[in-house]
Write an enzyme that holds these catalytic residues in place. Structure first.
Site, PDB file in Angstrom:
ATOM      1  N   SER A 147       0.835  -1.200   0.000  1.00  0.00           N
ATOM      2  CA  SER A 147       0.000   0.000   0.000  1.00  0.00           C
ATOM      3  C   SER A 147       0.870   1.250   0.000  1.00  0.00           C
ATOM      4  CB  SER A 147      -0.900   0.028   1.237  1.00  0.00           C
ATOM      5  OG  SER A 147      -1.791  -1.055   1.210  1.00  0.00           O
TER       6      SER A 147
ATOM      7  N   ASP B  98      -6.886 -17.959   5.730  1.00  0.00           N
ATOM      8  CA  ASP B  98      -7.881 -17.095   5.100  1.00  0.00           C
ATOM      9  C   ASP B  98      -8.259 -16.005   6.105  1.00  0.00           C
ATOM     10  OD1 ASP B  98     -10.000 -15.822   3.941  1.00  0.00           O
ATOM     11  OD2 ASP B  98     -11.111 -17.647   3.449  1.00  0.00           O
ATOM     12  N   GLY B  99      -7.791 -14.800   5.824  1.00  0.00           N
ATOM     13  CA  GLY B  99      -7.978 -13.692   6.759  1.00  0.00           C
ATOM     14  C   GLY B  99      -9.427 -13.316   6.992  1.00  0.00           C
TER      15      GLY B  99
HETATM   16  N1  SAH Z   1      -0.628  -4.511   3.879  1.00  0.00           N
HETATM   17  C1  SAH Z   1      -0.052  -5.062   2.673  1.00  0.00           C
HETATM   18  C2  SAH Z   1      -1.116  -5.088   1.598  1.00  0.00           C
HETATM   19  C3  SAH Z   1      -0.914  -6.140   0.576  1.00  0.00           C
HETATM   20  S1  SAH Z   1      -2.210  -6.168  -0.676  1.00  0.00           S
HETATM   21  C4  SAH Z   1       1.115  -4.199   2.236  1.00  0.00           C
HETATM   22  O1  SAH Z   1       0.997  -2.988   2.348  1.00  0.00           O
HETATM   23  O2  SAH Z   1       2.122  -4.733   1.780  1.00  0.00           O
HETATM   24  C5  SAH Z   1      -3.433  -7.191   0.079  1.00  0.00           C
HETATM   25  C6  SAH Z   1      -2.997  -8.562   0.471  1.00  0.00           C
HETATM   26  O3  SAH Z   1      -4.134  -9.286   0.905  1.00  0.00           O
HETATM   27  C7  SAH Z   1      -2.387  -9.384  -0.673  1.00  0.00           C
HETATM   28  O4  SAH Z   1      -1.078  -9.691  -0.298  1.00  0.00           O
HETATM   29  C8  SAH Z   1      -3.271 -10.625  -0.758  1.00  0.00           C
HETATM   30  O5  SAH Z   1      -2.545 -11.809  -1.023  1.00  0.00           O
HETATM   31  C9  SAH Z   1      -3.912 -10.658   0.622  1.00  0.00           C
HETATM   32  N2  SAH Z   1      -5.180 -11.362   0.681  1.00  0.00           N
HETATM   33  C10 SAH Z   1      -6.200 -11.326  -0.222  1.00  0.00           C
HETATM   34  N3  SAH Z   1      -7.212 -12.131   0.179  1.00  0.00           N
HETATM   35  C11 SAH Z   1      -6.837 -12.687   1.363  1.00  0.00           C
HETATM   36  C12 SAH Z   1      -7.459 -13.606   2.272  1.00  0.00           C
HETATM   37  N4  SAH Z   1      -8.666 -14.118   2.045  1.00  0.00           N
HETATM   38  N5  SAH Z   1      -6.765 -13.943   3.395  1.00  0.00           N
HETATM   39  C13 SAH Z   1      -5.527 -13.441   3.644  1.00  0.00           C
HETATM   40  N6  SAH Z   1      -4.899 -12.576   2.822  1.00  0.00           N
HETATM   41  C14 SAH Z   1      -5.537 -12.193   1.702  1.00  0.00           C
END
Ligand code: SAH
Length: 205
Positions: free
Chosen positions: A30, A119-120
């Site tokens: 980000s 899975d977040g």
């Molecule tokens: N905070 C990070 C943002 C990365 S972009 C940074 O600034 O580097 C968003 C991230 O969410 C991606 O890396 C993607 O792989 C992850 N993501 C998407 N769906 C997800 C899920 N269901 N569970 C966990 N992570 C997830």
């Protein structure tokens, strides 16, 4: 605190520009102003205090690991920050980026910062800390909803920073600040419009 963590360890290109940068697997680190806004919003729940001597912070979609590192510096020696990724190579990327600095290696070695695969959307329960909820939850990808599991895992009091899609297509999103007070009552405040990548199912390799 942001000066303590070098973005060049986390962004493969244009590390000091105020824009998101690709990190592979359709993910981005980000933009600095988004990281700053997220930390500013969650700060009272991340900093250690008498009421909260060992803050527990969840960083969903940890991606590059940059924000996980910044928050781990802020929670202090007794704090824990867990970054959750659903893509294993991105979980590994966060950890290896953090290992580029001595400070990051110390946070990993002590367990103050941890990177997990899951899975977040279901939140995260740290093994061995099953009963412990989160003081702060940062969600780094857009959700279709404020997922009930995440709310359940939020401490009372606690705060969640979460981008939520306004419609089915997910083209319009707003960040919501979701607060749970000490009695467990939840209030949601819409903060501002954003463009995050969505929380999705993990890709099948
Ligand atoms: N905070 C990070 C943002 C990365 S972009 C940074 O600034 O580097 C968003 C991230 O969410 C991606 O890396 C993607 O792989 C992850 N993501 C998407 N769906 C997800 C899920 N269901 N569970 C966990 N992570 C997830």
């Amino acid at each position: 605190m942001f000066d303590k963590v070098d973005r060049a360890h986390y962004a493969p290109s244009s590390a000091y520009e105020d824009s998101p940068q690709p990190i592979g697997h359709s993910a981005t680190i980000s933009a600095p102003h988004m990281h700053a806004t997220a930390v500013e919003s969650l700060l009272p729940y991340i900093l250690p205090s008498e009421a909260r001597p060992a803050p527990r912070v969840l960083d969903i979609g940890s991606g590059s690991g940059y924000l996980t590192h910044v928050m781990a510096e802020l929670t202090g020696e007794r704090g824990t920050v867990v970054g959750v990724e659903h893509i294993t190579p991105l979980r590994d990327l966060g950890a290896s980026n953090m290992a580029k600095s001595a400070e990051g290696r110390a946070l990993l070695a002590s367990g103050q910062a941890r990177f997990r695969v899951g899975d977040g959307r279901k939140g995260w329960v740290e093994p061995g800390q099953e009963g412990d909820k989160w003081d702060a939850i940062h969600v780094g990808a857009s959700a279709t909803d404020v997922h009930p599991e995440l709310l359940l895992q939020l401490k009372a009091p606690g705060r969640m920073f979460i981008p939520v899609d306004d419609d089915e297509g997910g083209w319009s999103q707003h960040v919501w600040c979701v607060d749970k007070d000490e009695r467990g009552e939840v209030t949601k405040k819409k903060l501002f419009g954003v463009r995050y990548v969505p929380l999705t199912d993990a890709p099948k390799y």
